[in-house]
Design an enzyme around this catalytic site. Structure first.
Site, PDB file in Angstrom:
ATOM      1  N   GLY A   1       6.664   5.181   3.950  1.00  0.00           N
ATOM      2  CA  GLY A   1       7.942   4.924   3.298  1.00  0.00           C
ATOM      3  C   GLY A   1       8.182   3.454   2.994  1.00  0.00           C
ATOM      4  O   GLY A   1       7.237   2.664   2.987  1.00  0.00           O
TER       5      GLY A   1
ATOM      6  N   LEU B   1       9.000   2.445   0.066  1.00  0.00           N
ATOM      7  CA  LEU B   1       8.026   2.502  -1.029  1.00  0.00           C
ATOM      8  C   LEU B   1       8.165   1.332  -2.001  1.00  0.00           C
ATOM      9  O   LEU B   1       9.254   0.815  -2.224  1.00  0.00           O
ATOM     10  CB  LEU B   1       8.190   3.822  -1.785  1.00  0.00           C
ATOM     11  CG  LEU B   1       7.980   5.092  -0.947  1.00  0.00           C
ATOM     12  CD1 LEU B   1       8.123   6.336  -1.833  1.00  0.00           C
ATOM     13  CD2 LEU B   1       6.632   5.095  -0.248  1.00  0.00           C
TER      14      LEU B   1
ATOM     15  N   HIS C   1       2.575   1.889  -3.672  1.00  0.00           N
ATOM     16  CA  HIS C   1       2.610   3.324  -3.358  1.00  0.00           C
ATOM     17  C   HIS C   1       2.705   4.143  -4.650  1.00  0.00           C
ATOM     18  O   HIS C   1       2.007   5.142  -4.812  1.00  0.00           O
ATOM     19  CB  HIS C   1       3.835   3.660  -2.499  1.00  0.00           C
ATOM     20  CG  HIS C   1       3.872   3.012  -1.145  1.00  0.00           C
ATOM     21  ND1 HIS C   1       4.821   2.094  -0.790  1.00  0.00           N
ATOM     22  CD2 HIS C   1       3.079   3.165  -0.054  1.00  0.00           C
ATOM     23  CE1 HIS C   1       4.633   1.715   0.464  1.00  0.00           C
ATOM     24  NE2 HIS C   1       3.572   2.336   0.937  1.00  0.00           N
TER      25      HIS C   1
ATOM     26  N   GLN D   1       0.602   4.714  15.836  1.00  0.00           N
ATOM     27  CA  GLN D   1      -0.301   3.687  15.305  1.00  0.00           C
ATOM     28  C   GLN D   1       0.219   2.272  15.493  1.00  0.00           C
ATOM     29  O   GLN D   1      -0.409   1.313  15.068  1.00  0.00           O
ATOM     30  CB  GLN D   1      -0.633   3.962  13.841  1.00  0.00           C
ATOM     31  CG  GLN D   1       0.494   3.676  12.869  1.00  0.00           C
ATOM     32  CD  GLN D   1       0.121   4.086  11.459  1.00  0.00           C
ATOM     33  OE1 GLN D   1      -0.028   5.261  11.161  1.00  0.00           O
ATOM     34  NE2 GLN D   1      -0.065   3.107  10.579  1.00  0.00           N
TER      35      GLN D   1
ATOM     36  N   GLY E   1      -4.931   3.149  -0.492  1.00  0.00           N
ATOM     37  CA  GLY E   1      -4.944   1.848  -1.152  1.00  0.00           C
ATOM     38  C   GLY E   1      -5.987   0.913  -0.544  1.00  0.00           C
ATOM     39  O   GLY E   1      -6.128   0.856   0.684  1.00  0.00           O
TER      40      GLY E   1
ATOM     41  N   LYS F   1      -5.678  -2.090  -0.315  1.00  0.00           N
ATOM     42  CA  LYS F   1      -4.920  -3.066   0.472  1.00  0.00           C
ATOM     43  C   LYS F   1      -5.294  -2.949   1.957  1.00  0.00           C
ATOM     44  O   LYS F   1      -5.392  -3.938   2.664  1.00  0.00           O
ATOM     45  CB  LYS F   1      -3.423  -2.813   0.236  1.00  0.00           C
ATOM     46  CG  LYS F   1      -2.477  -3.268   1.295  1.00  0.00           C
ATOM     47  CD  LYS F   1      -2.201  -4.724   1.171  1.00  0.00           C
ATOM     48  CE  LYS F   1      -1.137  -5.277   2.071  1.00  0.00           C
ATOM     49  NZ  LYS F   1      -0.895  -4.645   3.334  1.00  0.00           N
ATOM     50  N   ASP F   2      -5.463  -1.690   2.414  1.00  0.00           N
ATOM     51  CA  ASP F   2      -5.850  -1.445   3.807  1.00  0.00           C
ATOM     52  C   ASP F   2      -7.335  -1.079   3.829  1.00  0.00           C
ATOM     53  O   ASP F   2      -7.709   0.075   4.043  1.00  0.00           O
ATOM     54  CB  ASP F   2      -4.976  -0.341   4.401  1.00  0.00           C
ATOM     55  CG  ASP F   2      -3.516  -0.760   4.438  1.00  0.00           C
ATOM     56  OD1 ASP F   2      -3.147  -1.514   5.337  1.00  0.00           O
ATOM     57  OD2 ASP F   2      -2.758  -0.380   3.528  1.00  0.00           O
TER      58      ASP F   2
ATOM     59  N   ARG G   1       6.223  -4.291   4.690  1.00  0.00           N
ATOM     60  CA  ARG G   1       6.620  -5.337   5.646  1.00  0.00           C
ATOM     61  C   ARG G   1       7.144  -6.594   4.941  1.00  0.00           C
ATOM     62  O   ARG G   1       7.830  -7.393   5.572  1.00  0.00           O
ATOM     63  CB  ARG G   1       5.455  -5.702   6.567  1.00  0.00           C
ATOM     64  CG  ARG G   1       5.150  -4.652   7.608  1.00  0.00           C
ATOM     65  CD  ARG G   1       4.114  -5.137   8.584  1.00  0.00           C
ATOM     66  NE  ARG G   1       3.915  -4.190   9.681  1.00  0.00           N
ATOM     67  CZ  ARG G   1       3.089  -3.150   9.647  1.00  0.00           C
ATOM     68  NH1 ARG G   1       2.371  -2.920   8.567  1.00  0.00           N
ATOM     69  NH2 ARG G   1       2.973  -2.339  10.683  1.00  0.00           N
TER      70      ARG G   1
HETATM   71  P1  AMP Z   1       1.799   2.462   4.080  1.00  0.00           P
HETATM   72  O1  AMP Z   1       3.091   3.083   3.668  1.00  0.00           O
HETATM   73  O2  AMP Z   1       1.843   0.989   4.219  1.00  0.00           O
HETATM   74  O3  AMP Z   1       1.166   3.172   5.246  1.00  0.00           O
HETATM   75  O4  AMP Z   1       0.795   2.702   2.856  1.00  0.00           O
HETATM   76  C1  AMP Z   1       0.572   3.970   2.308  1.00  0.00           C
HETATM   77  C2  AMP Z   1      -0.585   3.872   1.346  1.00  0.00           C
HETATM   78  O5  AMP Z   1      -0.263   2.940   0.310  1.00  0.00           O
HETATM   79  C3  AMP Z   1      -1.868   3.365   2.028  1.00  0.00           C
HETATM   80  O6  AMP Z   1      -2.982   4.069   1.512  1.00  0.00           O
HETATM   81  C4  AMP Z   1      -1.885   1.915   1.608  1.00  0.00           C
HETATM   82  O7  AMP Z   1      -3.189   1.348   1.581  1.00  0.00           O
HETATM   83  C5  AMP Z   1      -1.295   1.983   0.216  1.00  0.00           C
HETATM   84  N1  AMP Z   1      -0.773   0.676  -0.182  1.00  0.00           N
HETATM   85  C6  AMP Z   1      -0.005  -0.155   0.571  1.00  0.00           C
HETATM   86  N2  AMP Z   1       0.227  -1.305  -0.095  1.00  0.00           N
HETATM   87  C7  AMP Z   1      -0.414  -1.206  -1.284  1.00  0.00           C
HETATM   88  C8  AMP Z   1      -0.557  -2.075  -2.414  1.00  0.00           C
HETATM   89  N3  AMP Z   1      -0.002  -3.274  -2.439  1.00  0.00           N
HETATM   90  N4  AMP Z   1      -1.283  -1.633  -3.466  1.00  0.00           N
HETATM   91  C9  AMP Z   1      -1.857  -0.402  -3.450  1.00  0.00           C
HETATM   92  N5  AMP Z   1      -1.754   0.460  -2.419  1.00  0.00           N
HETATM   93  C10 AMP Z   1      -1.046   0.066  -1.358  1.00  0.00           C
END
Ligand code: AMP
Length: 283
Positions: free
Chosen positions: A31, A33, A37, A61, A149, A151-152, A191
């Site tokens: 979330g 978002l 996302h 986690q 993503g 990103k991770d 974050r």
């Molecule tokens: P999170 O909500 O941070 O757990 O991220 C959910 C998904 O969105 C994960 O697969 C992340 O790698 C992806 N994600 C987070 N930030 C980005 C970004 N800046 N660009 C593309 N995907 C992202």
């Protein structure tokens, strides 16, 4: 868009879609978002017939309880954003829907070296928690395509491994979307919402540091450019967890680059109380 809160209801809906020949694309999130996302939702809508997004802030986690408590939540805005995309289902479970037998892990995922390197080393237990929640989500959603993503970066590797460990890699294909960035280069992240305006501007230095490594990388020892990168961040007030040039396929640190090996630069650093990560493939 339908909002579903019960795992059993979601499984029934998805089974129906599958029986009518539809391909399910799944985007798991925590979330708060942002466009990163949404870019995954759009990719999922292009490559599948039925897009499921989940929002679940997974307690297992977070190795730092303060990080969990302060994790941004903006469910009403998230719902509006997803409704504006081709999202068929938003799965919005409560903790006991994901962990009906409690959050204590039922198994240990054999992740090998990934658990001792970079994020694995800096955040003990983090990837076990990620595997625990994604394993459960995949059992419920049973998608054809899983969208993550870059990103991770290390998380993508961990989850590819999870698919193999759980024998799901034949059925579920992983798709990795590019990192979306703010105009100043800062990788979008939930974050980032915790950063003050000045911190947001400074945080762009993380990406600049990765770009510096890309410019300066040449065959031979990597220690000097890694030191320069770390010093640059420390002098700007970041508390650096790591700056690494790593093998792109294993994430093992590369001390001597041979000019051919595929490598990626990865960084994790605190801007005030907020821990940020980013990465950049270098060749
Ligand atoms: P999170 O909500 O941070 O757990 O991220 C959910 C998904 O969105 C994960 O697969 C992340 O790698 C992806 N994600 C987070 N930030 C980005 C970004 N800046 N660009 C593309 N995907 C992202």
């Amino acid at each position: 868009m339908r909002i579903v809160k019960q795992a059993a209801d979601l499984s029934l809906i998805i089974d129906k879609q599958r029986n009518s020949g539809k391909k399910t694309g799944f985007v798991p999130t925590m979330g708060a978002l942002h466009e990163g996302h949404l870019s995954l939702i759009r990719q999922a809508a292009c490559e599948s017939d039925f897009v499921v997004c989940s929002i679940f802030v997974n307690p297992t986690q977070f190795n730092d309880p303060a990080d969990f408590e302060k994790y941004p939540v903006s469910t009403a805005e998230d719902i509006a954003l997803l409704a504006g995309e081709k999202t068929a289902i938003l799965f919005l479970p409560a903790v006991d829907e994901i962990y009906p037998a409690g959050t204590k892990p039922a198994m240990h995922y054999p992740l090998g070296r990934l658990e001792n390197l970079l994020e694995g080393a800096a955040r003990p237990g983090h990837f076990q928690g990620v595997c625990q929640v994604v394993h459960r989500l995949l059992d419920i959603v049973n998608p054809d395509l899983l969208f993550l993503g870059q990103k991770d970066y290390q998380q993508c590797m961990v989850l590819q491994k999870l698919l193999e460990i759980t024998h799901k890699s034949e059925k579920i294909r992983l798709r990795i979307g590019p990192t979306l960035r703010e105009n100043n280069g800062l990788a979008m992240s939930s974050r980032n919402r915790r950063l003050k305006q000045q911190e947001l501007e400074n945080a762009a230095l993380l990406y600049k540091t990765l770009q510096l490594l890309k410019q300066k990388l040449c065959p031979g020892a990597t220690a000097a450019i890694l030191k320069e990168a770390t010093d640059q961040l420390t002098e700007a007030g970041f508390k650096v967890d790591y700056v690494s040039i790593s093998d792109a396929a294993t994430l093992e640190p590369v001390a001597e680059w041979n000019g051919i090996q595929q490598v990626v630069a990865l960084v994790a650093a605190f801007a005030g109380p907020v821990r940020l990560i980013d990465n950049l493939p270098l060749n």
